[in-house]
Design an enzyme around this catalytic site. Structure first.
Site, short mmCIF file in Angstrom:
data_model
loop_
_atom_site.label_atom_id
_atom_site.label_comp_id
_atom_site.label_asym_id
_atom_site.label_seq_id
_atom_site.Cartn_x
_atom_site.Cartn_y
_atom_site.Cartn_z
N ARG A 36 0.82 -1.20 0.00
CA ARG A 36 0.00 0.00 0.00
C ARG A 36 0.87 1.26 0.00
O ARG A 36 0.48 2.29 -0.54
CB ARG A 36 -0.94 -0.02 1.21
N ARG A 94 -12.77 -9.85 6.68
CA ARG A 94 -11.82 -10.93 6.41
C ARG A 94 -11.55 -11.76 7.67
O ARG A 94 -11.54 -12.99 7.63
CB ARG A 94 -10.50 -10.35 5.89
N HIS A 139 -4.64 -0.01 8.60
CA HIS A 139 -5.23 -0.72 7.47
C HIS A 139 -4.17 -1.14 6.45
O HIS A 139 -4.34 -1.00 5.26
CB HIS A 139 -6.28 0.17 6.80
N ASP A 159 -11.13 -5.37 6.99
CA ASP A 159 -10.27 -6.17 7.88
C ASP A 159 -11.11 -7.04 8.81
O ASP A 159 -10.77 -8.20 9.07
CB ASP A 159 -9.35 -5.26 8.69
#
Length: 339
Positions: A110, A176, A200, A173
């Protein structure tokens, strides 16, 4: 019953009459992208949304025309890539959702996305601060750990920053973490709600299994934590570099938007995980942190503490705070150097 009404679900249908009486304009910036299109579709199916404004640098009017044919009551309008159109798309918005940006590619973290997406978010934050300074702003654009501070700094520079109204969407998150534990335990994933705190990206994502009564050990625990922290990589690899986690992220963004609308329309005890300005670890220089947050009409009502941790979870949290501090500082520095 129409397919669209079936998609709304029983809970949403019960809310239809009450919510329909309240005008709620939601604006999506980046509506024609991989996240933006399915997100816009899900918002069109939400009876709490009365007006849906879609903006992107290309194709937004086409996306609006497409989902505008769906037989739910909300009005949809697409806007082209001009400053005046962007201003109009934002005016009067109660919620602004920003998924705009470039996706990750194989081997990309990211943080690799930072320079491009930081500039995109900065410019959209400027437009939002000018046209919709009172809106609740939801940041999906990665890296969230840095793009939320970027948005805050822009709003501060324009004198309209309200920490209760700026959110980094970390819902995926939790989605998941809940799905993955259900696979291990053979439970219904819809019944699971694993607490996830931190940030994140990668090691800043800290699932707290112990708070849901679960215990994993050794390789099973390490594998589970790694999968929650790097689930996005799993999707990028599975798509062969042709995309990232767009559909699941769209669902997570739609879920968080729904929660904000519920709270805005008077529902009590609406609690969602989200990355916000937080007092929890400010003494360690971590000014933004994701934890369970109680939502209300004005946004953040109460930030819940992290709670009791196992020694393993404390170790994960310590690593998270170190990385998170740097991510936040990177976002703040970007705005100072690139106003």
């Amino acid at each position: 019953m129409s397919f669209a009404r079936q998609m709304l679900g029983a809970t949403q249908r019960r809310a239809f009459s009450a919510s329909a009486r309240q005008a709620s304009k939601v604006t999506v910036l980046g509506a024609a992208g991989g996240i933006g299109q399915p997100l816009s579709l899900l918002l069109k199916l939400n009876p709490r949304v009365s007006k849906l404004a879609l903006y992107d640098i290309r194709l937004a009017p086409g996306v609006a025309a497409d989902i505008g044919h769906i037989n739910t009551k909300s009005e949809v309008k697409g806007y082209d890539a001009t400053q005046s159109a962007l201003h109009e798309a934002l005016e009067g918005a109660e919620i602004v959702v920003i998924p705009a940006g470039v996706p990750r590619k194989p081997g990309m973290t990211r943080d690799d996305l930072f320079n491009t997406n930081a500039s995109i978010v900065r410019d959209l934050a400027k437009a939002t601060a000018d046209a919709a300074p009172n809106a609740k702003v939801l940041i999906i654009s990665n890296p969230v750990n840095s793009t939320v501070p970027i948005t805050a700094e822009v709003f501060k520079s324009k004198g309209v920053y309200d920490p209760k109204k700026l959110f980094g969407v970390t819902t995926l998150d939790v989605v998941r973490a809940s799905r993955f534990i259900s696979e291990l335990k053979g439970t219904d994933p819809s019944d699971e709600k694993i607490t996830v705190v931190g940030g994140h990206s990668g090691a800043t994502i800290v699932p707290l299994l112990s708070q849901s009564g679960y215990s994993l050990e050794g390789e099973k625990l390490d594998s589970y934590v790694h999968r929650v922290q790097f689930g996005g990589d799993e999707v990028v690899q599975a798509k062969g570099g042709a995309g990232s986690a767009t559909l699941s992220m769209a669902m997570a963004g739609a879920r968080f938007t729904e929660s904000l609308l519920k709270a805005s329309q008077g529902e009590k005890n609406v609690i969602e995980p989200t990355f916000v300005e937080s007092h929890l670890y400010k003494d360690q220089g971590v000014t933004y942190f994701a934890s369970n947050v109680e939502l209300g009409p004005n946004g953040v009502e109460k930030i819940h503490p992290v709670g009791k941790l196992t020694a393993h979870e404390q170790g994960l949290l310590d690593a998270c705070l170190k990385d998170l501090k740097g991510n936040i500082e990177k976002g703040v520095k970007f705005v100072k150097e690139n106003p």
